[in-house]
Motif scaffolding. Structure first.
Motif, PDB file in Angstrom:
ATOM      1  N   LYS A  94       0.866  -1.346   0.019  1.00 52.25           N
ATOM      2  CA  LYS A  94       0.028   0.048   0.118  1.00 52.25           C
ATOM      3  C   LYS A  94       0.965   1.408  -0.024  1.00 52.25           C
ATOM      4  CE  LYS A  94      -3.724  -0.131   0.016  1.00 52.25           C
ATOM      5  NZ  LYS A  94      -4.651  -0.044  -1.318  1.00 52.25           N
ATOM      6  N   PHE A  95       1.914   1.386   0.699  1.00 51.62           N
ATOM      7  CA  PHE A  95       2.771   2.253   0.740  1.00 51.62           C
ATOM      8  C   PHE A  95       3.484   2.626  -0.846  1.00 51.62           C
ATOM      9  CE2 PHE A  95       7.500   3.528   0.930  1.00 51.62           C
ATOM     10  CZ  PHE A  95       7.159   4.791   1.667  1.00 51.62           C
ATOM     11  N   ALA A  96       3.649   1.584  -1.292  1.00 53.96           N
ATOM     12  CA  ALA A  96       4.226   1.820  -2.901  1.00 53.96           C
ATOM     13  C   ALA A  96       3.187   2.482  -3.776  1.00 53.96           C
ATOM     14  CB  ALA A  96       4.601   0.505  -3.312  1.00 53.96           C
ATOM     15  N   HIS A 134       9.963  16.254  -1.578  1.00 51.64           N
ATOM     16  CA  HIS A 134       8.963  15.237  -1.574  1.00 51.64           C
ATOM     17  C   HIS A 134       9.625  13.651  -1.440  1.00 51.64           C
ATOM     18  CE1 HIS A 134       6.229  18.091  -1.925  1.00 51.64           C
ATOM     19  NE2 HIS A 134       6.427  18.334  -2.929  1.00 51.64           N
ATOM     20  N   LEU A 135      10.611  13.333  -2.071  1.00 55.35           N
ATOM     21  CA  LEU A 135      11.215  12.089  -1.930  1.00 55.35           C
ATOM     22  C   LEU A 135      12.085  11.739  -0.868  1.00 55.35           C
ATOM     23  CD1 LEU A 135      12.133  11.231  -5.700  1.00 55.35           C
ATOM     24  CD2 LEU A 135       9.915  10.976  -4.615  1.00 55.35           C
ATOM     25  N   ASP A 140      13.948   8.321   3.415  1.00 58.21           N
ATOM     26  CA  ASP A 140      14.645   8.106   4.729  1.00 58.21           C
ATOM     27  C   ASP A 140      13.912   6.958   5.382  1.00 58.21           C
ATOM     28  OD1 ASP A 140      16.482  10.359   4.508  1.00 58.21           O
ATOM     29  OD2 ASP A 140      14.809  11.663   5.589  1.00 58.21           O
ATOM     30  N   TYR A 141      12.604   6.984   5.395  1.00 57.96           N
ATOM     31  CA  TYR A 141      11.835   6.039   5.731  1.00 57.96           C
ATOM     32  C   TYR A 141      12.245   4.466   5.404  1.00 57.96           C
ATOM     33  CZ  TYR A 141       7.785   2.684   6.568  1.00 57.96           C
ATOM     34  OH  TYR A 141       7.343   1.318   6.968  1.00 57.96           O
ATOM     35  N   LEU A 142      12.372   4.506   4.218  1.00 53.80           N
ATOM     36  CA  LEU A 142      12.635   3.137   3.538  1.00 53.80           C
ATOM     37  C   LEU A 142      14.233   2.683   4.065  1.00 53.80           C
ATOM     38  CD1 LEU A 142      11.354   3.322  -0.016  1.00 53.80           C
ATOM     39  CD2 LEU A 142      10.488   1.898   1.747  1.00 53.80           C
ATOM     40  N   ASP A 143      14.859   3.613   3.830  1.00 58.70           N
ATOM     41  CA  ASP A 143      16.455   3.379   4.427  1.00 58.70           C
ATOM     42  C   ASP A 143      16.506   2.548   5.842  1.00 58.70           C
ATOM     43  OD1 ASP A 143      19.412   3.397   3.230  1.00 58.70           O
ATOM     44  OD2 ASP A 143      19.644   4.331   5.181  1.00 58.70           O
ATOM     45  N   ARG A 181      24.108   9.079   1.007  1.00 52.48           N
ATOM     46  CA  ARG A 181      22.897   9.502   1.794  1.00 52.48           C
ATOM     47  C   ARG A 181      22.067   8.151   2.109  1.00 52.48           C
ATOM     48  NH1 ARG A 181      18.701  14.828   0.758  1.00 52.48           N
ATOM     49  NH2 ARG A 181      17.666  14.546   2.741  1.00 52.48           N
ATOM     50  N   TRP A 182      21.508   7.291   1.459  1.00 50.41           N
ATOM     51  CA  TRP A 182      20.743   6.083   1.694  1.00 50.41           C
ATOM     52  C   TRP A 182      21.519   5.019   1.095  1.00 50.41           C
ATOM     53  CZ3 TRP A 182      18.547  10.487  -1.427  1.00 50.41           C
ATOM     54  CH2 TRP A 182      17.830  11.433  -0.431  1.00 50.41           C
ATOM     55  N   PRO A 183      22.351   4.578   2.065  1.00 51.89           N
ATOM     56  CA  PRO A 183      23.168   3.345   1.317  1.00 51.89           C
ATOM     57  C   PRO A 183      22.541   1.998   1.590  1.00 51.89           C
ATOM     58  CG  PRO A 183      23.761   4.017   3.532  1.00 51.89           C
ATOM     59  CD  PRO A 183      23.110   5.089   3.097  1.00 51.89           C
ATOM     60  N   LYS A 184      21.693   1.818   2.389  1.00 52.44           N
ATOM     61  CA  LYS A 184      20.690   0.588   2.386  1.00 52.44           C
ATOM     62  C   LYS A 184      19.915   0.602   1.383  1.00 52.44           C
ATOM     63  CE  LYS A 184      19.864   0.928   6.759  1.00 52.44           C
ATOM     64  NZ  LYS A 184      19.370   0.608   8.266  1.00 52.44           N
ATOM     65  N   LEU A 185      18.997   1.771   1.198  1.00 48.93           N
ATOM     66  CA  LEU A 185      17.917   1.696  -0.127  1.00 48.93           C
ATOM     67  C   LEU A 185      18.707   1.798  -1.288  1.00 48.93           C
ATOM     68  CD1 LEU A 185      15.079   2.164  -0.996  1.00 48.93           C
ATOM     69  CD2 LEU A 185      15.722   4.655  -0.493  1.00 48.93           C
ATOM     70  N   ALA A 186      19.705   2.452  -1.523  1.00 51.77           N
ATOM     71  CA  ALA A 186      20.483   2.162  -2.943  1.00 51.77           C
ATOM     72  C   ALA A 186      20.992   0.811  -3.101  1.00 51.77           C
ATOM     73  CB  ALA A 186      21.660   3.172  -2.740  1.00 51.77           C
ATOM     74  N   GLY A 187      21.820   0.050  -2.182  1.00 50.86           N
ATOM     75  CA  GLY A 187      21.884  -1.236  -2.366  1.00 50.86           C
ATOM     76  C   GLY A 187      20.959  -2.240  -2.514  1.00 50.86           C
ATOM     77  N   TRP A 188      19.701  -1.929  -1.981  1.00 48.92           N
ATOM     78  CA  TRP A 188      18.471  -2.687  -2.053  1.00 48.92           C
ATOM     79  C   TRP A 188      17.865  -2.432  -3.501  1.00 48.92           C
ATOM     80  CZ3 TRP A 188      13.398  -1.357  -2.793  1.00 48.92           C
ATOM     81  CH2 TRP A 188      12.497  -2.368  -2.831  1.00 48.92           C
TER      82      TRP A 188
END
Length: 207
Positions: A94-96, A134-135, A140-143, A181-188
Motif C-alpha cells: 500500500k505504501f508503494a 518530497h522524495l 529516509d523511511y525506506l532506508d 545518503r541512503w546506502p541501504k536503500l541504494a543497495g537494495w
C-alpha cells in the motif's frame, strides 16, 4: 493467462514480476490505460491496467491479482506466513501504491511521460521540487526499514516487488538513489532490480 497493460506502468510491472517469480506462463498484451480494445475492456471495464483474463476469470487490480496467484500457485510464496510479516508486506504494498506512486509519479510524469510519450514539455521545476522536497522523507523511511536483502520476513516477496517496481520508473526519469545518503536503500534497489524476474519485466514491450 493474459495480462493487459504497458510494462511502463509499475502496477503492470508488479504483476509481470510476480508471475515470473512463480514460474507461471502468460501472454502479455501491452496496451495503454483506457485503450479501446474490446478484450481489454472486458477484463477492465474502467480501462485501468493491469487487467488479467485467466480462462474467463477477469480482474483489474494488481494487489488482488497477487492474492489470486498466491493461492493458485502457493510456491514460491510471495506473502509471508507469519502474521506480523504478512501485515508488514501488505503495508509496503500500500505504501508503494499510495505514497511512493504519488511522489515518484510527479518526477516520472514531468521528465519521462510528457516529453517521451505525450510529446509535450514537462515541468522541470515541479519535477525538481519533488526530488528535493518530497522524495527524501520517503527514502529516509525506506532506508530505516532495510536490514538485509529483503524488506520483510527474510525472503523476497510482495513488499519488494511493489516498492522496487516504482524505482525503475525513477531511473527512467534519470534519478538514482544517492548511496552516500541512503546506502541501504541504494543497495537494495540495485539488488532487487537486478533479479531475473525484474530484468524480464523491464524488458517487456511497452506498446
Amino acid at each position: 493467462m493474459i495480462v493487459y497493460g504497458t510494462s511502463i506502468s509499475p502496477f503492470v510491472r508488479k504483476v509481470l514480476v510476480a508471475l515470473a517469480e512463480k514460474g507461471i506462463s502468460y501472454e502479455h498484451r501491452p496496451v495503454a490505460p483506457q485503450a479501446e480494445d474490446a478484450a481489454f475492456r472486458a477484463a477492465s471495464p474502467m480501462g485501468k491496467i493491469p487487467a488479467i483474463d485467466h480462462d474467463g476469470f477477469r480482474l483489474a487490480d494488481s494487489s488482488a491479482f497477487l492474492d489470486y496467484i498466491e493461492r493458485l500457485n502457493p510456491q514460491p510464496t510471495l506473502v509471508p506466513a507469519e502474521p506480523k510479516d504478512a501485515a508488514r508486506a501488505r503495508w509496503f504494498d500500500k505504501f508503494a501504491e499510495v505514497e511512493l506512486h504519488q511522489k515518484l509519479g510527479v518526477v516520472f510524469t514531468e521528465r519521462f511521460l510528457k516529453p517521451r510519450i505525450f510529446k509535450v514539455p514537462g515541468d522541470e521545476a515541479l519535477a525538481q521540487q519533488a526530488v528535493d522536497k518530497h522524495l527524501p522523507p520517503l527514502f529516509d523511511y525506506l532506508d530505516s526499514q532495510i536490514s538485509g536483502p529483503f524488506l520483510v520476513g527474510g525472503a523476497f516477496g510482495i513488499a519488494d516487488i511493489a516498492v522496487a517496481a516504482r524505482f525503475h520508473n525513477l531511473r527512467l526519469a534519470q534519478v538514482e538513489v544517492d548511496p552516500a545518503r541512503w546506502p541501504k536503500l541504494a543497495g537494495w534497489v540495485a539488488l532487487t532490480l537486478d533479479r531475473p524476474a525484474f530484468v524480464a519485466a523491464i524488458a517487456a514491450p511497452a506498446w
